[in-house]
Every structure is written in C-alpha cells, then in structure tokens.
Design an enzyme around this catalytic site. Structure first.
Site, PDB file in Angstrom:
ATOM      1  N   ARG A   1       0.805  -1.325  -0.085  1.00 40.60           N
ATOM      2  CA  ARG A   1      -0.064  -0.039   0.020  1.00 40.60           C
ATOM      3  C   ARG A   1       0.888   1.332   0.310  1.00 40.60           C
ATOM      4  O   ARG A   1       1.441   1.741   1.034  1.00 40.60           O
ATOM      5  CB  ARG A   1      -0.875  -0.099   1.212  1.00 40.60           C
ATOM      6  CG  ARG A   1      -2.052   0.978   1.370  1.00 40.60           C
ATOM      7  CD  ARG A   1      -2.613   0.984   2.571  1.00 40.60           C
ATOM      8  NE  ARG A   1      -1.723   1.644   3.542  1.00 40.60           N
ATOM      9  CZ  ARG A   1      -1.544   1.498   4.727  1.00 40.60           C
ATOM     10  NH1 ARG A   1      -2.243   0.437   5.420  1.00 40.60           N
ATOM     11  NH2 ARG A   1      -0.769   2.442   5.592  1.00 40.60           N
TER      12      ARG A   1
ATOM     13  N   HIS B   1      -3.230   4.661   4.641  1.00 41.00           N
ATOM     14  CA  HIS B   1      -4.492   3.590   4.982  1.00 41.00           C
ATOM     15  C   HIS B   1      -5.837   4.452   4.303  1.00 41.00           C
ATOM     16  O   HIS B   1      -6.435   3.862   3.787  1.00 41.00           O
ATOM     17  CB  HIS B   1      -4.597   3.197   6.524  1.00 41.00           C
ATOM     18  CG  HIS B   1      -5.778   2.582   6.565  1.00 41.00           C
ATOM     19  ND1 HIS B   1      -6.342   1.162   6.318  1.00 41.00           N
ATOM     20  CD2 HIS B   1      -7.069   2.893   7.393  1.00 41.00           C
ATOM     21  CE1 HIS B   1      -7.518   0.788   6.395  1.00 41.00           C
ATOM     22  NE2 HIS B   1      -7.999   1.911   7.136  1.00 41.00           N
TER      23      HIS B   1
ATOM     24  N   TYR C   1       4.273   4.809  11.342  1.00 45.57           N
ATOM     25  CA  TYR C   1       4.972   3.428  11.432  1.00 45.57           C
ATOM     26  C   TYR C   1       5.604   2.605  10.391  1.00 45.57           C
ATOM     27  O   TYR C   1       5.725   1.405  10.433  1.00 45.57           O
ATOM     28  CB  TYR C   1       3.264   2.417  11.815  1.00 45.57           C
ATOM     29  CG  TYR C   1       2.335   2.838  10.556  1.00 45.57           C
ATOM     30  CD1 TYR C   1       2.413   2.125   9.357  1.00 45.57           C
ATOM     31  CD2 TYR C   1       1.283   3.759  10.735  1.00 45.57           C
ATOM     32  CE1 TYR C   1       1.416   2.214   8.513  1.00 45.57           C
ATOM     33  CE2 TYR C   1       0.314   4.050   9.855  1.00 45.57           C
ATOM     34  CZ  TYR C   1       0.497   3.075   8.545  1.00 45.57           C
ATOM     35  OH  TYR C   1      -0.538   3.410   7.603  1.00 45.57           O
TER      36      TYR C   1
END
Length: 378
Positions: A271, A275, A284
C-alpha cells in the site's frame, strides 16, 4: 491409572474423522510468490492481454490519484487508496465472466470500476450519500464492505446457492491481510471448503492492517498457508505482477467453475499511500521502505515487458494516458456537482417488505419535513 489403562477396557478404533481428510502436500503454496514478468514465461503471455492489463492499470492509477484529490477538496469523506495494488484490483475484475460475482472490501473501489460500475456510483458510499451507490445486480458486484471480512461469508453463501441451483456462477471475494484475522474469514473458508463452494478468496497482503504489520497478526509461513488447514489449495503470487495475478486467479476461477472447490490466493503487494486520508503512515513506516516498493511498481513492471516485446510505443503510451485523463476529468466534473438527496430515501431498500417500525419512522420523518416546509413559507 486411567480408565483407558484398565485391563479389559474397550478400546474403539479411532473413527474416520480422526484421520487426515486429504493429502496436504498438493494444497501447499509455493515457497516464493509466483511471477511471470521478468521470467522466461513472460514471452508466452498473450499480447492482447498485456495491452488490456496495461490500459486498465494506467486508468486505475489515475482513478486513485483523482479520488485521493477529491478527499482533499472535501468532495469525498474518505478514500482508501489502492495505489500500488492496481494489479490485484484489475486482475480480479478481468478474470470473471459476466454471470460471476465480485465481493469487494472498502479498498477495492478500483476493482468495482474495472468490473463496469460507474466511477461516480462506486464512490457514492465514500461520499456518504448511500450505503451503496450502484445496483449490485447490474454488474454482479456486491456492495463495498466496510466491516472487515463480513463480505466473505456472503460470497460463500451466494456461490453455494448458485451451485445448488445448477447455475454457472463463481464468486470472487477480496480481503486485506488484516481481514484474515477476523472470525468471518475463518467461517467463510471453513464453510467454503466443506461445501466445495465455487468461490475464490483473494487476500491482498499489502503489509499493514492500518498500522499493524503482518508479523504482529500471524505467525504462519504465509497467509496462503492458512488454506491447508481448511482443506483448499493456497496460492502465493507477486501481487504487483499483473500477468501473474491474472493467471493465478484465472486458474482458481476455472477450478471453481469445474467443481474443484475454493482456492485461497495471497497476492503480496504494498500500500503506497496511507491507509486512508485520515491516516499518518509516517508514524509506523519509513520513506525508504515505500521507495523500495515504488521500484516494484505494477505499471513500471508491465511497461518494461511491453517495451521489450515491441508492444508499447510513445503514441500508445500517450493515448493510454489521455484516455485515463479523460476519465479523471469526467469523474472530477461530476463529483463537483452537489447531489440531490431525498431524506425519504433513508427508508428505501431496507427491507423487501416494510416493518411496522419502519412505516412509523417514515411517517414521523415525513411529518417533520412537512412541518419544516410550512414554517419556511410563513
């Protein structure tokens, strides 16, 4: 001394349920993700398929970029981008026949559009206008599913019902790696294998369930290995290799259609974007990790193969981009128009037959709207 250790105790032969149901070896996935592009097998790929995949990938990337921009302009409440995962999205749509069904997750808007749904209708849920902005029966696409993995049992139910009726229908259900940690995932795969339902499960392993890396979700060798525990084949494929994903999914769909039962396919991808627009991915993961995956971009991989085989020139490349830009311009123009909404639509398509409570609520809202209109005219 236990009861079983006592002299003369009856010791029954273990029932058949204690024995292995099937040889697990043929169900195991390969040790490495299956690839086509960059290997000798690429030379055997159908040129027409390569061109079709390329056009859809370019269109899909432009769609993702435009939809993301619409969130920044306040025209979408949220958009879970599938940038970097376009090969999985496009292949999932293209391997299905007209009568087959696609069961998407919230990140699979691109697959919905590639299946034929109008781009604006596909985004209606994410704008907050409708729970589903398109007719699922028109293109055989189930509603975009926001709760994790709840679309998987639905796919199994539809596929099982179709087989009982003798219909030539295969269901393809899409889910992220995070969805494999849900109970619905277990229930769907278990029922599918027991019933030998004609369904294919496509797991897009993009590395993270929001901010949780895969290693903190499962200790399995791969997500594809989970298939063995349910008694179905597991396939591991490079999710950025559009040709490989198409081939693996096509094989799984063909197997399901011929009565071979379900297959679990894990597509290893990444990805690239956050998100959603509400997520800060820098908290992260590092930029270096993202840049590494950009080098394995699905469009770049396919462009390289097309160029080597003399199937892509500057004119074709530009015309493909122009077509994608025209799609984006139309999407932008239509999404910038304020939708005309009827509050009474809240009660449409809730039940086949209205319940007494629903009729009561409809009447109450209608009375409030009429009172509001009367007050405005005074």
């Amino acid at each position: 001394m236990t009861v079983m250790e006592q002299r003369g105790t009856y010791r029954p032969t273990p029932p058949p349920a204690w024995q292995p149901r099937t040889d697990p070896a043929p169900l195991l996935p390969d040790a490495e993700p299956y690839r086509v592009l960059g290997t000798d097998a690429a030379a055997q790929a159908d040129p027409e398929l390569l061109r079709r995949l390329y056009a859809q990938l370019v269109r899909g990337r432009r769609y993702n970029v435009q939809a993301t921009a619409l969130t920044k302009q306040g025209r979408l409440a949220v958009y879970p981008s599938s940038t970097g995962q376009e090969a999985c999205e496009v292949a999932a749509a293209l391997v299905l026949q007209e009568q087959d069904w696609l069961f998407p997750s919230y990140r699979d808007t691109l697959a919905v559009v590639a299946r034929g749904v109008d781009p604006v209708e596909a985004l209606t849920l994410l704008r907050g206008d409708w729970h589903t902005g398109y007719d699922p029966y028109e293109h055989h696409v189930a509603p975009l599913c926001t709760p994790l993995a709840t679309q998987l049992p639905h796919a199994v139910g539809l596929a099982h019902a179709a087989r009982l009726k003798g219909d030539d229908v295969v269901a393809l259900a899409m889910v992220g790696d995070g969805g494999t940690s849900e109970g619905d995932f277990h229930e769907a795969l278990n029922f599918a294998a027991v019933w030998q339902a004609p369904v294919v499960f496509l797991v897009q392993n993009n590395g993270f369930a929001i901010s949780v890396p895969l290693a903190k979700q499962t200790a399995a060798p791969s997500l594809a290995h989970k298939a063995v525990g349910y008694g179905m084949p597991g396939r591991l494929v490079d999710g950025n290799d559009a040709v490989a994903v198409h081939e693996v999914l096509a094989d799984a769909v063909r197997r399901a259609r011929e009565g071979g039962g379900p297959t679990l396919v894990e597509a290893v991808t990444y990805r690239i974007e956050a998100h959603t627009n509400a997520d800060d991915a820098t908290r992260y993961r590092g930029d270096a990790e993202v840049e590494t995956w950009r080098e394995h971009d699905p469009i770049r991989l396919l462009e390289r193969e097309l160029t080597v085989r003399g199937l892509l020139d500057e004119h074709t490349q530009q015309s493909t981009r122009d077509a994608a830009e025209a799609m984006a311009a139309d999407l932008r123009a239509r999404m910038n128009q304020d939708p005309v909404l009827d509050p009474m639509d809240l009660f449409a398509h809730v039940y086949a037959e209205d319940t007494p409570q629903l009729r009561e609520q409809r009447a109450l809202l209608q009375a409030e709207l009429e009172a509001e209109q009367e007050g405005a005219h005074r």
